[in-house]
Design an enzyme around this catalytic site. Structure first.
Site, PDB file in Angstrom:
ATOM      1  CE1 TYR A 100      -3.705   2.566   1.116  1.00 14.37           C
ATOM      2  CE2 TYR A 100      -1.802   3.606   2.142  1.00 14.37           C
ATOM      3  CZ  TYR A 100      -3.113   3.663   1.700  1.00 14.37           C
ATOM      4  OH  TYR A 100      -3.813   4.832   1.829  1.00 14.37           O
ATOM      5  CD  GLU A 187      -5.955   4.815  -0.819  1.00 13.51           C
ATOM      6  OE1 GLU A 187      -6.997   4.649  -1.480  1.00 13.51           O
ATOM      7  OE2 GLU A 187      -5.949   4.856   0.425  1.00 13.51           O
TER       8      GLU A 187
END
Ligand code: GDP
Ligand code: MN
Length: 374
Positions: A100, A187
């Site tokens: 991530y 993101e």
């Protein structure tokens, strides 16, 4: 402004970050043709929301026929309230690990924040709750930026093996794209380590500051503005900043600061404003248009007019409102508070021409408006 996955990936690609080869498709036939050109693919719903994987909006397809069937199944789904009109048909990645990564505006540190976790694919809130040791964060001093040494420091001690080098390079790239494009959020979840050792973004969520769109002209056409209501469109055409809200107390004040203060006091008094409208600066002469806009909201039951003059003259503003009031002849009650430059004249005009007595205190005018709207 929000960018769907395919648009976010285009932004990355234009900035020199490699992303998987893919095509945006609006039909099963297009998906089939794309898969014929690409090979084994993943078919992904394009909607401005996450959790597509869990909702069945991401499907692997080994052949063009399978790609057509997957696209057929996904197009027409509804995910997070959004109907799926397009799918991204993208080359399949041989995923070894999922990470991530994100760069975002962090109100707490008042700076950009770089986030990285070795746990990709899940919600970051869940990672923070269940695997906090896998999550690294670094606030960035925008004057110094975020370079390779910072990335190495951020990743220190995480079990990344050979991937540490390409991951660090990716974080530097992501920070660069975030800064270059005035992003509020970039993101990547998952950021994948492939079997061949490359690190590539498999998903992308990008939000760009609306106030910066004037200088982000090269990417603005890729994103989706939040749709404006009919009244907001009208405001925009008049060059007035108008936002339609759900409440029933109309707010007409000069300047964004006084307008927001007025809205706060409406809420404090137990009411809810039906709009934000800025008529400060050069727009202060547009009283008529402004009042018409505020009163056109079908929810409005009472009106607060709150003027505070410095360079802008309250008598000019009041004149516009009085003229508009006489033209529109509304049936709802209006409550005035007028202070500053031109105050005496403005108060006299409201009193004589509308037969209404302005309040001395803003709080009293607003409380009366909230009461009247009940
Ligand atoms: P989201 O659920 O809306 O966040 O959609 P993602 O783009 O993150 O996709 C969900 C999941 O699908 C990812 O976490 C991956 O595990 C998987 N996925 C996405 N692209 C590929 C791919 O090219 N190959 C494989 N094997 N899996 C993929
Ligand atoms: Mn994702």
């Amino acid at each position: 402004m929000n960018f769907e996955e395919h648009a976010g990936k285009s932004v990355l690609s234009r900035a020199g970050v490699s992303v998987p080869q893919g095509r945006l498709c609006a039909s099963a036939q297009e998906a089939e043709a794309a898969a014929r050109a690409i090979g084994p693919v993943v078919v992904k719903a394009q909607v401005p929301t996450g959790k597509r994987g869990k909702s069945g909006g991401v499907k692997l397809a080994a052949t063009p026929e399978e790609a057509a069937a997957s696209a057929q199944a996904i197009l027409g789904m509804e995910i997070g309230g959004f109907p799926v009109a397009r799918v991204l048909v993208e080359e399949q990645a041989a995923i070894a690990r999922e990470f991530y990564a994100a760069v975002l505006n962090d109100p707490a540190s008042r700076s950009p924040l770089v986030l990285f976790s070795t746990e990709g694919g899940m919600d970051i809130e869940e990672v923070a709750a269940t695997r906090p040791e896998s999550l690294r964060r670094m606030a960035v001093d925008i004057r110094k930026g975020f370079g390779p040494a910072d990335a190495r420091r951020l990743l220190l001690g995480l079990d990344l093996g050979e991937a540490a080098v390409p991951v660090a390079a990716m974080l530097v790239d992501l920070y660069r794209v975030y800064r270059q494009h005035d992003a509020e959020l970039l993101e990547i979840n998952p950021l994948a380590l492939l079997a061949d050792g490359r690190v590539v973004p498999l998903d992308c969520k990008l939000t760009v500051d609306d106030a910066a769109l004037y200088r982000q002209t090269d990417i603005a056409e890729l994103g989706a503005r939040e749709p404006l209501s009919a009244l907001e469109e009208r405001g925009r055409a008049l060059d007035l900043k108008y936002i339609e809200l759900e409440g029933n107390v109309g707010v007409l004040a000069n300047g964004a600061g006084l307008t927001m203060t007025t809205m706060d006091v409406v809420s404090h008094a137990g009411g809810r404003p039906s709009n934000f409208l800025e008529i400060g600066g050069e727009a202060y002469t547009k009283g008529t248009e402004a009042l018409d806009l505020v009163l056109s909201n079908p929810g409005v039951k009472s009106l607060v007019v709150n003027f505070c003059g410095a360079f802008a003259r309250t008598d000019v503003m009041a004149g516009g409102v009085i003229q508009a009031w006489k033209t529109l002849n509304p049936t709802i009650p209006v409550f005035f508070s007028i202070h500053g430059t031109g105050e005496d004249e403005a108060v006299r005009m409201v009193r004589e021409e509308l037969g209404i007595e302005p309040y001395d205190r803003m709080e009293d005018a607003i409380s009366a408006a909230v009461e009247a709207a009940r």
